[in-house]
Design an enzyme around this catalytic site. Sequence first.
Site, short mmCIF file in Angstrom:
data_model
loop_
_atom_site.label_atom_id
_atom_site.label_comp_id
_atom_site.label_asym_id
_atom_site.label_seq_id
_atom_site.Cartn_x
_atom_site.Cartn_y
_atom_site.Cartn_z
N SER A 35 55.61 127.96 -29.46
CA SER A 35 56.34 127.62 -28.25
C SER A 35 57.01 126.25 -28.43
O SER A 35 57.78 126.07 -29.37
CB SER A 35 55.40 127.66 -27.05
OG SER A 35 56.09 127.81 -25.84
N ASP A 57 58.87 138.82 -25.22
CA ASP A 57 58.73 137.45 -24.76
C ASP A 57 60.05 136.98 -24.16
O ASP A 57 61.07 136.96 -24.85
CB ASP A 57 58.34 136.55 -25.93
CG ASP A 57 58.32 135.08 -25.58
OD1 ASP A 57 58.26 134.75 -24.38
OD2 ASP A 57 58.36 134.25 -26.52
N HIS A 112 54.68 136.30 -26.29
CA HIS A 112 54.79 134.88 -26.60
C HIS A 112 53.67 134.40 -27.54
O HIS A 112 52.49 134.43 -27.19
CB HIS A 112 54.76 134.08 -25.31
CG HIS A 112 55.28 132.68 -25.43
ND1 HIS A 112 56.57 132.39 -25.79
CD2 HIS A 112 54.68 131.49 -25.21
CE1 HIS A 112 56.75 131.09 -25.79
NE2 HIS A 112 55.61 130.51 -25.45
#
Length: 505
Positions: A194, A434, A459
Site C-alpha cells: 500500500s 482492489d 489489497h
Amino acid sequence: MDSLPIQLLSTFIFFLIIPFRASTSQFIKIPPLGALRKSLHVVQSQTLPTSLPVSKDFVTFYYTQILDHFNYKPESYITFQQRYVLNLKHWGGANTSAPILVYFGAEENIEDDFITNGFLTDKASRFKALLLYIEHRYYGKSIPFGSRKEAFKNAGSLGYFNSAQAIADYAAVITHVKKQYSAETSPVIVVGGSYGGMLAAWFRLKYPHVALGALASSAPILYFDGTAPKVGYYSIVTKDFKEASVSCYETIRKSWAEIKRTASQPKGLLSLSKKFRTCHPLNRRFELEDYLDSIYTDAAQYNHPPAYPVSVVCGGIDGAPQGTDILDRIFQGVISYMGNRSCYDMNEYNYPTETSLGWRWQTCSEIVMPIGHDSNTMFPSAPFDLKKFIVDCKSLYGVQPKPHWITSYYGGHDLDLTLRRFASNIIFSNGLRDPYSSGGVLRNISDNIVAIFTVNGSHCLDIHPEKPGDPDWLVMQRQREIETIKRWISKYHSDLLELRTKTNS
C-alpha cells in the site's frame, strides 16, 4: 499514546469525523491505505489477530536517526530513536549469497508488520535471508521531539514528516545494519504494501545503490496529479459489488435516494436512526451515508478469500425476506458485515487513531490522492474538489497541500518512458478487485520492471501470510514474485563475481 494538545485534538476529531465534502449534500472521502485491515469488526475469518505472541527470533533495536536529511542547519542534526526489528533465524551469513529482506513500515506501529505480515517470514528459509523491519518516522515508537505531543504540536514540528525523509531514514538504517553484520555486499530487497509499497518503489528509484530490487504490493503510485482516473477507486468498488450480485448493486445504488427522501421527511432522521439501530440519533443523513460508504469500500478493498467480504455484504442484502424495503435490505447487509449488535456507531471508522492522525497530515501535505465518485458508480456523485481540500487542510494545519509534488519528485507522468530509461528491478503486484489497483502499474514496463496481478486479488493479499487454503491464482502470483527476485539476486552475484575477477586479474 502521549496526549495531543486539547485544541489540536478537537480539531483533528472534527476533520476525521466530518470528512471533506464537495457540498452540503455531497461528500468526498479519501479511503485509507494500509496493507492490513485495521477495523476489528467484520467477518472474523478475515480479521487478522490484534495480538500475537512475539517470537524470540524478532529482536528490537533503535537507531539514532537525524531529524532532517536534506538541510545543514544546526536544528537538522536533532536526533530521535528510530525502531527497527531484526530476525536472523534463517540467515545464511554475510559470506553467502543470502539476501537481506527489508520491510518498510508505513502508517502504523511496526509491530503490526512483523507480527502479521507473512511475506518475509514465509520466504526467509527459502532465501536464507536476514529479515529487517523498519518503523516509519512519526509512527509507533519512532517519534521525533521526545514525545508524540511535541511531534504533532504544529506544522513546524510536522514539517519533517514526509516520504522523502522516511526513505532517507530507511537508507541510513539499512546501511547501518549491513555494516553491523559485515554484510556490505549482501543484496537488499525492499518490500512494502500500500503506502509502504509506494515507498518501496520510490526507494528503488532514489537509492538503487542501497536496494537491488523492490516488491511494491498494491502501490497506487499513479493516483496523483491527474495521472489515474479520479473516480477509478469507486468504479472498482462498484464493479466488485456488481460482479458479486447485480441485485445487490442495484439495491445499494438506489438506496442513497431513499436515504435522502426519508431524511427530508418530518422526523426522518429519527426514523433512519431507528431503522439502522444507531447508537446515537443521527444529526445529519451524511453520518449514515459516510458509515455505509466506509463499509462498502472496506469490504471491497480487503475482499480476501475465503470469506470474500463483498459477498458477505451482498448475502445480507439479497437474503432479506421477500418484500423487505430497500433500506431494511441495506441494514441486513450491515448486520451481515458488522455482526448483529445492539447498536451501530456511525463514527466507528472515523475516531482518531495513531494511523489516522498521522495519515491526515500526510494527505494534507504531499500524499494528495484526488479520489471521488460520479454518477456512473453505485454512489451519489461527489467529485474530488481540490480547492475545497486545500482550504480545509490549510485551516487545519496552517499550510496548504502540494498536490503536484509527488509526480515532480518521484515521477508519474509518462511513467513508461521514464522508468524504461533509468529504472530496473521493481515488481508492481496488484489484485484487480482492489479499488486502489486503479492507480497501480498493471503492465510490464521493461524486462525488469514487471507487473504481476491477479483478476481476483485484493489489497496487498500477496504479502499476507500463506495459508493452506490459498487459491491457486494467489499461490502462482507469489511464485512469480519469488522467481523474479531470485533472478535479480542471481544476476547480482554474477555481476559481483565478474567485477571481483576483473579487479584481481
